[in-house]
Structures are given as C-alpha cells and as structure tokens.
Design a protein around this motif. Sequence first.
Motif, PDB file in Angstrom:
ATOM      1  N   CYS A  66       0.832  -1.219   0.000  1.00 25.19           N
ATOM      2  CA  CYS A  66       0.000   0.000   0.000  1.00 25.19           C
ATOM      3  C   CYS A  66       0.860   1.261   0.000  1.00 25.19           C
ATOM      4  CB  CYS A  66      -0.906   0.022   1.229  1.00 25.19           C
ATOM      5  SG  CYS A  66      -2.147  -1.265   1.264  1.00 25.19           S
ATOM      6  N   ILE A  67       1.901   1.269   0.836  1.00 24.67           N
ATOM      7  CA  ILE A  67       2.702   2.483   1.009  1.00 24.67           C
ATOM      8  C   ILE A  67       3.351   2.906  -0.307  1.00 24.67           C
ATOM      9  CG2 ILE A  67       4.744   3.411   2.171  1.00 24.67           C
ATOM     10  CD1 ILE A  67       3.988   1.552   4.560  1.00 24.67           C
ATOM     11  N   LYS A  68       3.779   1.927  -1.118  1.00 22.49           N
ATOM     12  CA  LYS A  68       4.432   2.241  -2.393  1.00 22.49           C
ATOM     13  C   LYS A  68       3.478   2.923  -3.371  1.00 22.49           C
ATOM     14  CE  LYS A  68       7.826  -1.516  -2.144  1.00 22.49           C
ATOM     15  NZ  LYS A  68       8.247  -2.818  -2.731  1.00 22.49           N
ATOM     16  N   ARG A  69       2.184   2.728  -3.195  1.00 21.60           N
ATOM     17  CA  ARG A  69       1.193   3.279  -4.125  1.00 21.60           C
ATOM     18  C   ARG A  69       0.588   4.594  -3.630  1.00 21.60           C
ATOM     19  NH1 ARG A  69       1.946  -1.812  -4.774  1.00 21.60           N
ATOM     20  NH2 ARG A  69       1.534  -2.875  -6.759  1.00 21.60           N
ATOM     21  N   LEU A  70       1.131   5.106  -2.524  1.00 22.23           N
ATOM     22  CA  LEU A  70       0.604   6.345  -1.943  1.00 22.23           C
ATOM     23  C   LEU A  70       1.619   7.464  -2.060  1.00 22.23           C
ATOM     24  CD1 LEU A  70      -0.799   4.848   1.389  1.00 22.23           C
ATOM     25  CD2 LEU A  70      -2.074   5.257  -0.719  1.00 22.23           C
ATOM     26  N   ASN A  77       1.434  12.284   9.853  1.00 21.32           N
ATOM     27  CA  ASN A  77       1.262  10.875   9.515  1.00 21.32           C
ATOM     28  C   ASN A  77       0.067  10.625   8.601  1.00 21.32           C
ATOM     29  OD1 ASN A  77       3.503   9.757  10.936  1.00 21.32           O
ATOM     30  ND2 ASN A  77       2.383  10.029  12.855  1.00 21.32           N
ATOM     31  N   ARG A  78      -0.130  11.530   7.653  1.00 18.44           N
ATOM     32  CA  ARG A  78      -1.209  11.370   6.689  1.00 18.44           C
ATOM     33  C   ARG A  78      -0.644  11.413   5.275  1.00 18.44           C
ATOM     34  NH1 ARG A  78      -5.982  15.409   8.989  1.00 18.44           N
ATOM     35  NH2 ARG A  78      -6.405  14.286  10.923  1.00 18.44           N
ATOM     36  N   ALA A  79      -1.266  10.652   4.393  1.00 17.50           N
ATOM     37  CA  ALA A  79      -0.893  10.654   2.977  1.00 17.50           C
ATOM     38  C   ALA A  79      -2.176  10.586   2.160  1.00 17.50           C
ATOM     39  CB  ALA A  79       0.026   9.473   2.653  1.00 17.50           C
ATOM     40  N   GLY A  80      -2.044  10.709   0.848  1.00 14.36           N
ATOM     41  CA  GLY A  80      -3.221  10.655  -0.018  1.00 14.36           C
ATOM     42  C   GLY A  80      -2.877  10.065  -1.361  1.00 14.36           C
ATOM     43  N   ILE A  81      -3.894   9.971  -2.211  1.00 13.64           N
ATOM     44  CA  ILE A  81      -3.727   9.519  -3.589  1.00 13.64           C
ATOM     45  C   ILE A  81      -3.984  10.727  -4.470  1.00 13.64           C
ATOM     46  CG2 ILE A  81      -4.551   7.922  -5.359  1.00 13.64           C
ATOM     47  CD1 ILE A  81      -5.525   6.107  -3.064  1.00 13.64           C
ATOM     48  N   GLU A  82      -3.047  11.046  -5.329  1.00 10.24           N
ATOM     49  CA  GLU A  82      -3.119  12.282  -6.101  1.00 10.24           C
ATOM     50  C   GLU A  82      -4.412  12.393  -6.888  1.00 10.24           C
ATOM     51  OE1 GLU A  82      -0.212  14.930  -9.014  1.00 10.24           O
ATOM     52  OE2 GLU A  82       0.498  13.075  -8.058  1.00 10.24           O
ATOM     53  N   ASP A 164      -4.593  15.053  -2.476  1.00 13.52           N
ATOM     54  CA  ASP A 164      -3.136  15.036  -2.502  1.00 13.52           C
ATOM     55  C   ASP A 164      -2.624  15.552  -3.841  1.00 13.52           C
ATOM     56  OD1 ASP A 164      -0.910  14.520  -0.919  1.00 13.52           O
ATOM     57  OD2 ASP A 164      -0.469  12.669  -1.993  1.00 13.52           O
ATOM     58  N   GLY A 165      -1.350  15.980  -3.871  1.00 13.99           N
ATOM     59  CA  GLY A 165      -0.756  16.491  -5.100  1.00 13.99           C
ATOM     60  C   GLY A 165      -0.850  17.996  -5.184  1.00 13.99           C
ATOM     61  N   ASP A 166      -0.187  18.564  -6.192  1.00 14.82           N
ATOM     62  CA  ASP A 166      -0.140  20.008  -6.346  1.00 14.82           C
ATOM     63  C   ASP A 166      -1.367  20.586  -7.040  1.00 14.82           C
ATOM     64  OD1 ASP A 166       2.326  20.024  -5.136  1.00 14.82           O
ATOM     65  OD2 ASP A 166       3.429  19.862  -7.029  1.00 14.82           O
ATOM     66  N   ILE A 167      -2.124  19.741  -7.746  1.00 13.69           N
ATOM     67  CA  ILE A 167      -3.331  20.205  -8.433  1.00 13.69           C
ATOM     68  C   ILE A 167      -4.542  19.879  -7.570  1.00 13.69           C
ATOM     69  CG2 ILE A 167      -4.732  20.034 -10.517  1.00 13.69           C
ATOM     70  CD1 ILE A 167      -2.220  19.126 -11.997  1.00 13.69           C
TER      71      ILE A 167
END
Length: 553
Positions: A66-70, A77-82, A164-167
Amino acid sequence: MLIADDLDKLLESLPPFVRRPLETHPQKDDLIEVVMDLGRRPEARFPGHPEYLSNEMITCNDLNYCIKRLGNFSGDNRAGIERTLHRISCVRNRDGSIVGLTCRVGRAIFGTIRDLLETGKSLLLLGKPGVGKTTAIREVARVLADEMQKRVVIIDTSNEIAGDGDIPHPSIGRARRMQVSKPERQHQVMIEAVENHMPQVIIIDEIGTELEAAAACTIAERGVQLVGTAHGNYLDSLINNPTLADLIGGIEYITLGDEEAKRRGTQKSILERRSASAFQIAIEIHERYCWIIHEDVEKSIDNTLQGGDFPIQKRTFDPIGKTVIEYTHLSPLSDFGANANWKYYQSSFKPSRDIPSTTLKEKESYLNEKELYNKSSLNLERKKQLKNISIYSYGINLQYIETIVSLFNFPIVTTRKIDEANFILSVRNQIKHNAQIRHVAKLKNIGIQTIRSISMPQLVRALYCMLDWKTYEIDLKKMALLITKENNFNELEVFEEVRLAIEKLVIPKKITVELLPRNVSLRKIQHELIHHYQLKARSIGEEPDRKLRIYPN
C-alpha cells in the motif's frame, strides 16, 4: 447527495486479498474506511457495523504494498492519492516504522446550506471524527467560489480538503488551496493567506490549538468571512474547552454589585462571554445527514451561561435532494449539553414542513408558513381526558399557581408533600443550589420544572410544559385577564402593545416594528410574548431609552 470520489483508485492501492471482497460487496458505495493492522485481519467499516474482509493476517509486505502506491506521509502521519479525496493515515511503532494503516474514503457532497452562506457570517462546524465535517466544508468552498463568485482560500494542512498532489481536486471549484508544510505552521499560513492573497473567505479544517484559535479571531477582526471545523459534539463543549473557548468569545468570571445581582436574580460571581465571537453561526453535526444549527452563536452562549433557553434548528438532509427543517428552544439546565443523549436531544424538536432543496426563495416561503395555533378537536379531546397532575411548589407562592390553574382550568392540583408530587416547580437559581431537593426528586422520580423569575407569563408557560401542551396554544385573552387580576397595569399595557404590533403590522404586513422604550423587567415580558408568536426580536439603544425591535419571519 454524497458521492464517493474515485473509489477504484483507493481499492487499487490495497492488497489483492483485501481489494477483491470490496469490489463485489453490496455496500461498496457506503464504505467509510478500511483498517489494516500488522498481525490482524483486514477490516472494512460501514455505517453501523464493521466487517472482516479476509481470514488472512496483515503482514509487513501487505503494508509496504500500500505504502508504495501512496504519496509521502507528512508530519501528521497522513498521505493521499493524487487527484482524489481519500486519506490514508498511518500508525507507527517506537522506532518510527509503520505498523498500521487507516484508509478513509473521501467523498464530495452536493447540496448545502446556501441560505446561511449568503448571510456573509462566519460558520463553525462541530462534530466528532468521521461525521462529515471536512466533506461539508469542501462543498461550502465550491458554493462560495463558483456560485457566489467569492475569493476563497483553503488552508489545507493535511491535503484532505482538496486532495493530494499540487493540483487541487475539482470538488472545491474555483477556490484556491494553500498547503501547509508542517501542521504546527497552520496558524502562520492562515495569517499569510490574509496578508498576501486578499481573500473574502478563509476555510480552515480542524482548528485545535490556541495559536490557531487566536489566528482565527485575528482574521475575523479583519473583516474576512471564516468557515472552520473543530472537534466537539455540542456548542456547550467549547465553553468547557479552554483551548478553543476564544472561538466563541472566551469565558470569564465577573463579580456583580449587590443591586445588579439582585436585579438579575443571580449570584454575585457569574460566568460571562469576554468578547465578540469569531463565528456567528455554529453547526453541530451529530449524524452524516443531520445538522443542528445555532443561527446566533453569541445569543446561544450568553443564554447558556445565564441559564436561559435559546432557539436552535435541525436540518435533516435526504439523499434524494429534500431537506426537513425543525425548530425548538433548549434549556441548558435540562438534559441537553455536553453529556446529552443524542436520541433525547432529537426528541425535543417540533416538525416543520418538508423543504425541497430548490431555490432560496422557495425555502423561505415554506419557512414563513409556520402555524402559530393548532387547536384541533383531537387536541382538545386529549386535554379533557388528561388526569390531574400534582405539583409541589418550591420558593413560589401557591396562590399564584392556584390562580392560574383556576383561570385556565388546568388539570393540576397543588400539594405540600413532596412525596405526592409529579413535578417540582421552582425558580431556577433557587433549586440549582439545593442539592438535597434535587436528590429527593431523583430518588422518587419526580420531574423538575424551572422558571427564570416569578412572573405570571413564565408560570403559565411552565404549567403548559408540565402538561405537555404546546406553548403556542396559550389563550392570550386569559393571559391578559391574569395580568389585570395582578393589578399590574404596566404589564398589561406592554402586553397589548406587543400583541397589536405583531397582529396588525409584523405578521400581516411583514414589516419590522420598534416598540416604546421599557425597563428591563418589562422588556423580558415583551420577549416572552414575542417568543410565543415564534418571532425574533433584539434590544437596541442605551438605557433608559432601550427598546425592542421585532422582525418578521
């Protein structure tokens, strides 16, 4: 209407043995989050119940899959999917290694509280985690930016609002998003947004520290509309939260003089709001489709501190596009507040008409059609069949109660033995400081009904409440006769002035009316009568020329 945003992209990041059961699950569209902890079975959470997805245990390889795809995990401690709204939070061990993941489904909501946004007032959303605060402000941002053409800046600390992401994600419309490098810098970015980007509206998610609360107050003083969220089930909980109390003006103890304490009927040391609230409207989100709205935060806080009741509104959103609005008045000394039971909280509302989510004018036309009287033959028959209830008076002259009972023909008897009573009727400040009588009432299951001060209108309303009759059914002619019997012709004059102003001008002609200047006690009577007509009023001017202004619905 809630729509899951690119759910397939979230499922693609999960290990195959976790993803497959979800792809064919009948409640796939209602998925709230997926939890994966090292050495445990993967779990999916749906509204009302959790469910295991597999008998296989989660391993380090599954978490790494999972971590590799985020995206990268930030300081919180938060991440997202662009380009999606999904949020993935991690749990770390002492060494900093990830041992668990919470994958929350991000959604966009369509249809919101536009009528409240059009007022230009600042808006605070309260609720426990997971009830939809972030989802709501995401749509608020879109409505303000696209439909109302305002300059909106979102302070997106965890990239949860705009993805997530710049856009930024399209769900926020034309609103601009400012990212925060570290969570502890959120208050600095809030000030930077005002100083550098000339916004009309600032949107902040999860105000949780004193610095962020101070920044919000500073922004409010600069004339910028605020929309923010904070954790807390009820507006009352902010009073007891020293970190966030400044959002609603701050609370402080003050000492009154002897005459002022006697006039107010309170102790000399009391709690009061220290300054103006940064937010004028508060929304309590207890369930995803149910909101409790305080349309005047300062009034709600002041009346809570003073022990008075205050108006609130409940809005229930139907997924098919219909909104039901209901109204009630709450008393802080009842079972409502920070420890209230939500089901009991719901039971106090009186239903209004179903209001379809159409134009604002159509909504207002429905709201203005509230009925003031409901004296159907069915209600009258029910009242005739009602058995007598027994009242024990504590600190109130029995002659007052017996006069009212005789005039209104209430099925009520008074008693001098507390054991024989169904209710205890008392002045609020007296019974509040008598723990013994409250303990007896609790042991013997006796109800307690309180009034703010001893006046005939308040006693009549209290007796109506004990009988479970609607207060808007009070016979106004008998009320006027009661005041006349009391030989208080000043009160009678005030009573007639308010009644004629409302029935001749405010209701039929929909105009605002200013009454003659009155002293504090007579203005209280005016307020009580205006409340009977379900109208709003406010005091204007300075003493001794202070008077009430009545507004049409």
